[in-house]
Design a protein around this motif. Structure first.
Motif, mmCIF file in Angstrom:
data_model
loop_
_atom_site.group_PDB
_atom_site.id
_atom_site.type_symbol
_atom_site.label_atom_id
_atom_site.label_comp_id
_atom_site.label_asym_id
_atom_site.label_seq_id
_atom_site.Cartn_x
_atom_site.Cartn_y
_atom_site.Cartn_z
ATOM 1 N N THR B 164 3.600 7.023 0.168
ATOM 2 C CA THR B 164 2.820 6.261 1.138
ATOM 3 C C THR B 164 1.362 6.178 0.706
ATOM 4 O O THR B 164 0.768 5.100 0.696
ATOM 5 N N GLU B 165 0.800 7.315 0.328
ATOM 6 C CA GLU B 165 -0.617 7.319 -0.040
ATOM 7 C C GLU B 165 -0.858 6.527 -1.316
ATOM 8 O O GLU B 165 -1.850 5.814 -1.440
ATOM 9 N N LEU B 166 0.067 6.661 -2.274
ATOM 10 C CA LEU B 166 -0.117 5.914 -3.529
ATOM 11 C C LEU B 166 -0.004 4.414 -3.279
ATOM 12 O O LEU B 166 -0.786 3.625 -3.822
ATOM 13 N N LEU B 167 0.952 4.039 -2.455
ATOM 14 C CA LEU B 167 1.110 2.612 -2.144
ATOM 15 C C LEU B 167 -0.091 2.104 -1.354
ATOM 16 O O LEU B 167 -0.543 0.968 -1.544
ATOM 17 N N ASP B 168 -0.594 2.942 -0.476
ATOM 18 C CA ASP B 168 -1.748 2.540 0.313
ATOM 19 C C ASP B 168 -2.946 2.278 -0.605
ATOM 20 O O ASP B 168 -3.624 1.260 -0.472
#
Lengths: 114, 434
Positions: B164-168
């Motif tokens: 999630t954080e990487l995609l964000d």
């Protein structure tokens, strides 16, 4: 029936869209004109289940039940598949809800319940 | 004097509710001159100690509310027939999901393990989509080739958070029309490589080594002007340490950043056959998997730019032969047969313990109760070496999952468990109401 992880939200399955190009009712009949296994393999799990189930003509509501997607999501997915001619939406089915085939299916379903 | 005293009391209360009852006037009487200049150290130190616990409580409350909202939303969304209202509901759902994510991140930063509301072995496709659900610009995420494997139930939630954080970051720091492609490949060691490719400006080259050392467990987040720019990566670094993930950021020559996450093979397991969770023998049939490609030409920049693909949320990019004929990805399913064997060879060579070809849906959640084959034998080895209290606690914990089976476990001690497990509770009078 939820087939995917609870954190997979429905808006992700449709890219956030809710509207469809054509009018899809609960009893609108849908079928696959020619089944393409390679295409099916490239679909995401729910869409693949839907596509495989639609090989014999089914209604939108049935497809929603067997693919585990809500009706709103199923409509968009069916609509997208129909837009690329992977599914055929049977036009005569939504001219009148008193479609002969629909009534027949209804009768068969009730018989199974009885 | 009295005004200052009340102010101090209020401040202490704000910092630490537990010292609210402290008789502040006594402190003042003891050293009236010094306390006027500087607050007494003991409450401050105590406040420092208790600060994470308070934050955790807040995070937990936010999480609880978010879960509640989510349950209600799910029910309304399923029933909603009107497209406009459904779209609004989706927006609310999206916001709720992000609130949940931030509360979870807060817990991660506090060093607490986030309780998974529903632990289950999660297919990588679902890991990716769950991660996509919680970011702001989710329509721009496209799913590339994804190997047919699942993440074990105790790691799935953390990996969803990492992704999630990487995609964000990838969607936030790339042009608003550019897509972000996420894909998952199996490596020759049996681990899985998750790649997140964006076409943004990239990370400042002097910052990149610092971030990478932070992600590999060394050092603090870089101190530059904007703390908001690395918020997600701090969370990622924590979770990477906890789960032994190897995460690396690279600036591509052609522009854009690639984030790669190496999920160790211990955290992976085989997927239950796609489609319906078939009962019994059907699950043992080899699933038709023409897309289980092992190696493939790298999904590179050539089709990063072509963002608009109508049914992108339906299809894996690489497996989609429908409308974009010029894509190199089209060739992949052809090479599936030998790749499939490669896949199997790598796993057997390593002798992985987690590869089970049976239905995970049944076995995974009940955790120790085998679905049908040997139900009476499996709980025994788990429970026998433990003390009575431990065993009872374990039974209580799994009670909601193994609803009918918990009575069986108690009946098993009194050695009448010769019958089938589901028939045992019916002999027990307490088993009947279920």
């Amino acid at each position: 029936m939820a087939t995917s992880h609870w954190k997979v939200r429905p808006y992700v399955l449709t890219g956030g869209r809710t509207r469809t190009r054509r009018h899809l009712l609960v009893h609108t009949l849908v079928s696959v004109p020619y089944y393409d296994a390679v295409f099916a393999a490239g679909l995401l799990p729910e869409a693949r289940t839907l596509y495989e189930n639609a090989r014999d003509t089914k209604s939108v509501a049935e497809l929603s039940a067997c693919s585990g997607m809500s009706l709103g999501v199923t409509r968009v997915v069916v609509d997208d598949l129909a837009a690329s001619d992977r599914l055929v939406v049977h036009a005569d089915a939504y001219s009148s809800p008193f479609d002969f085939r629909l009534l027949e299916r209804l009768r068969d379903g009730l018989r199974q319940l009885a | 004097m009295s005004r200052r005293l009340t102010w101090r009391q209020r401040m202490a209360r704000r910092l630490d509710p537990t010292i609210a009852e402290m008789p502040a006037h006594r402190v003042i009487e003891a050293a009236p001159a010094t306390t006027a200049a500087a607050p007494p150290p003991p409450p401050e130190e105590r406040a420092q100690d208790i600060w994470p616990a308070i934050c955790e409580q807040f995070a937990l409350r936010i999480l609880a509310s978010a879960y509640q909202m989510g349950t209600h939303l799910e029910a309304i969304e399923a029933d909603e027939q009107d497209a406009d209202r459904l779209e609004k509901l989706y927006r609310i759902d999206h916001a709720t999901t992000r609130i949940r994510r931030q509360a979870e991140n807060l817990q991660v930063l506090l060093g607490r393990r986030v309780e998974d509301a529903d632990p289950q072995a999660t297919p990588l496709v679902d890991v990716i989509r769950a991660a996509t659900s919680a970011i702001e610009y989710y329509p721009r995420v496209h799913i590339g080739h994804v190997v047919d494997l699942a993440v074990t139930e105790y790691a799935a939630d953390d990996i969803i958070r990492v992704l999630t954080e990487l995609l964000d970051n990838a969607t936030r720091f790339s042009p608003p029309t550019a897509s972000v492609i996420v894909s998952a490949y199996i490596t020759e060691h049996g681990s899985v490589l998750l790649r997140v490719e964006d076409s943004g400006l990239g990370i400042k080259p002097d910052l990149l080594p610092t971030l990478n050392t932070m992600l590999s467990g060394g050092g603090a987040p870089p101190l530059d002007g904007n703390p908001a720019s690395h918020l997600g990566l701090v969370v990622v670094a924590r979770l990477a340490m906890a789960n032994q993930l190897r995460i690396h950021l690279t600036n591509r020559q052609s522009g854009g950043t690639t984030a790669s996450v190496l999920i160790p093979d211990g955290l992976l397991c085989e997927l239950a056959p796609a489609g319906r969770p078939a009962p019994g023998g059907a699950s043992l049939a080899p699933p038709p998997r023409p897309q289980a490609a092992h190696r493939q030409p790298e999904p590179n920049v050539t089709y990063l730019g072509s963002a608009q693909m109508p049914p992108s949320h339906l299809t894996l990019i690489n497996g989609q032969p429908s409308d974009d004929g010029d894509r190199p990805a089209r060739r992949e399913p052809v090479s599936s047969s030998n790749n499939h064997s490669n896949n199997g060879g790598g796993t057997s060579g390593n002798g992985l313990p987690k590869r089970v070809r049976e239905s995970l849906r049944d076995a995974g959640s009940v955790n120790g109760f085998a679905p049908a084959a040997q139900p009476s034998s499996t709980p025994q080895p788990r429970t026998s070496p433990e003390s009575e209290a431990d065993r009872q606690a374990w039974v209580d914990e799994t009670a909601e999952f193994a609803a009918g089976f918990s009575d069986f476990a108690t009946g098993d001690v009194s050695t009448n468990g010769t019958d089938l497990p589901w028939s045992a509770p019916t002999e027990n009078p307490e088993g009947n109401p279920r």
